[in-house]
Design an enzyme around this catalytic site. Structure first.
Site, PDB file in Angstrom:
ATOM      1  N   ARG A  33       0.844  -1.188   0.000  1.00 55.33           N
ATOM      2  CA  ARG A  33       0.000   0.000   0.000  1.00 55.33           C
ATOM      3  C   ARG A  33       0.881   1.241   0.000  1.00 55.33           C
ATOM      4  O   ARG A  33       1.864   1.326   0.733  1.00 55.33           O
ATOM      5  CB  ARG A  33      -0.920   0.036   1.243  1.00 55.33           C
ATOM      6  CG  ARG A  33      -2.192  -0.799   1.115  1.00 55.33           C
ATOM      7  CD  ARG A  33      -3.159  -0.169   0.121  1.00 55.33           C
ATOM      8  NE  ARG A  33      -4.411  -0.904   0.000  1.00 55.33           N
ATOM      9  CZ  ARG A  33      -4.643  -1.860  -0.897  1.00 55.33           C
ATOM     10  NH1 ARG A  33      -3.680  -2.223  -1.720  1.00 55.33           N
ATOM     11  NH2 ARG A  33      -5.818  -2.442  -0.969  1.00 55.33           N
ATOM     12  N   HIS A  70       0.486  -0.329 -10.011  1.00 59.93           N
ATOM     13  CA  HIS A  70      -0.387  -1.090  -9.111  1.00 59.93           C
ATOM     14  C   HIS A  70      -0.955  -2.329  -9.820  1.00 59.93           C
ATOM     15  O   HIS A  70      -2.167  -2.580  -9.818  1.00 59.93           O
ATOM     16  CB  HIS A  70      -1.526  -0.210  -8.589  1.00 59.93           C
ATOM     17  CG  HIS A  70      -2.072  -0.704  -7.270  1.00 59.93           C
ATOM     18  ND1 HIS A  70      -2.407   0.132  -6.239  1.00 59.93           N
ATOM     19  CD2 HIS A  70      -2.348  -1.958  -6.821  1.00 59.93           C
ATOM     20  CE1 HIS A  70      -2.868  -0.568  -5.219  1.00 59.93           C
ATOM     21  NE2 HIS A  70      -2.833  -1.848  -5.554  1.00 59.93           N
ATOM     22  N   GLU A  73      -2.924   7.510  -6.365  1.00 60.66           N
ATOM     23  CA  GLU A  73      -2.871   6.776  -7.628  1.00 60.66           C
ATOM     24  C   GLU A  73      -4.022   7.198  -8.542  1.00 60.66           C
ATOM     25  O   GLU A  73      -5.166   7.189  -8.097  1.00 60.66           O
ATOM     26  CB  GLU A  73      -2.934   5.277  -7.361  1.00 60.66           C
ATOM     27  CG  GLU A  73      -1.755   4.772  -6.538  1.00 60.66           C
ATOM     28  CD  GLU A  73      -1.917   3.340  -6.057  1.00 60.66           C
ATOM     29  OE1 GLU A  73      -0.909   2.733  -5.674  1.00 60.66           O
ATOM     30  OE2 GLU A  73      -3.069   2.833  -6.050  1.00 60.66           O
TER      31      GLU A  73
END
Length: 317
Positions: free
Chosen positions: A234, A285, A263
């Site tokens: 994270r 990600h 993000e």
């Protein structure tokens, strides 16, 4: 008929066929949803599916018909779980789906950075091999994983899987004790000792107020072996500005990040600024996103809806 709304279908790849639950239902899909669109889109819905669209108190209070939220991810920091509990809204997540995909991505980042692959690839593209005049050249450090020490922050299923893969490469693995906590037992190496001894440090913990900035400048200054820092967990576990400062001042030797605090990253994100360096790899990600893992995520989402509609919810937060 039960109305189900998926707020960010675009977070599941287009190759995944989104089958619905067994009970009669209406499934409404939105590729992405901005904060200002959430209330309108969930109006009248009993079930919400979200991956990264936040559902906070001020939103939940305006959705009286919402009874169930299923998060298409393991991390649930986008959900105000306390407000859901107070309002009788059940929340479920998905678990265990990433025990292959995230560890493999983590090891790939370690291998690439320890062996200087980003730099060598760019050098070849820039014509350095042709200009070298010999069969090889040495513009970036190359180090084995075998014999090096890996510090793992987070001892859950993903951290354990990373350890198994790392041990197969001949790495010595250490699970870091929780920051500021002593006496956790023989599985753990004291947190500060991990900082001092590790050649690579990888994070596999949830983001909570306690774990935010697990690694920041005080921790980087304790790192004696200039380790590579890997974060596939994270954004926010590592202070990004401090990580870049540590890289630029030689306290660490590389960054492999798949997650960022915001993000997609803002233009002024410090990691984005150094992403073209040969000792930095930034991926968008996608550590979780093997084809097999995405199929497993959606299956758990549908299973959680079926279980809720049957009155027996599973993986309740």
């Amino acid at each position: 008929m039960t109305r189900i709304v998926f707020l960010d279908r675009g977070t599941i790849g287009p190759s995944v066929r989104l089958t619905g639950p067994a009970a009669p239902h209406e499934l409404v899909l939105y590729e992405r949803t901005s904060p200002g669109e959430v209330i309108e889109r969930l109006a009248g819905a009993e079930i919400a599916i979200t991956n990264k669209v936040p559902l906070r108190r001020e939103t939940l209070e305006r959705l009286p018909e919402l009874r169930f939220i299923t998060v298409a991810a393991t991390g649930y920091d986008v959900i105000d779980v306390e407000t859901c509990r107070a309002r009788g809204v059940t929340v479920s997540n998905v678990r265990g789906y990433a025990v292959n995909t995230v560890p493999e991505h983590t090891i790939a980042l370690m291998l690439a950075l320890r062996r200087g692959l980003p730099g060598y690839r760019q050098d070849v593209l820039n014509g350095e091999w042709a200009r070298s005049g010999q069969f090889c050249f040495f513009t970036h450090p190359i180090n084995d994983l075998a014999g090096s020490r890996l510090g793992i922050i987070g001892e859950g299923s993903i951290g354990q899987a990373v350890a198994r893969l790392a041990q197969a490469f001949g790495m010595e693995t250490m699970f870091a004790a929780h920051k500021g906590v002593d006496g956790l037992g023989p599985l753990y190496t004291p947190f500060d000792e991990v900082l001092e001894r590790a050649d690579v440090i990888t994070l596999h913990a949830p983001l909570t107020p306690r774990t935010r900035d697990t690694l920041a400048m005080p921790e980087f200054r304790r790192m004696k072996r200039r380790p590579i820092i890997i974060n596939t967990a994270r954004g926010g576990l590592v202070n990004e500005a401090d990580a870049v400062a540590a890289l630029e001042t030689g306290l660490i030797s590389g960054l492999g990040f798949d997650v960022l605090t915001t993000e997609p990253p803002a233009a002024d994100n410090p990691i984005q600024r150094v992403a073209s360096r040969p000792d930095v790899i930034l991926t968008p990600h996608v550590a979780w996103a093997s084809a097999e893992a995405q199929e497993a995520v959606w299956k758990q989402v549908v299973d959680s809806i079926d279980a809720y509609l049957a009155g027996e919810p599973v993986r309740v937060l």
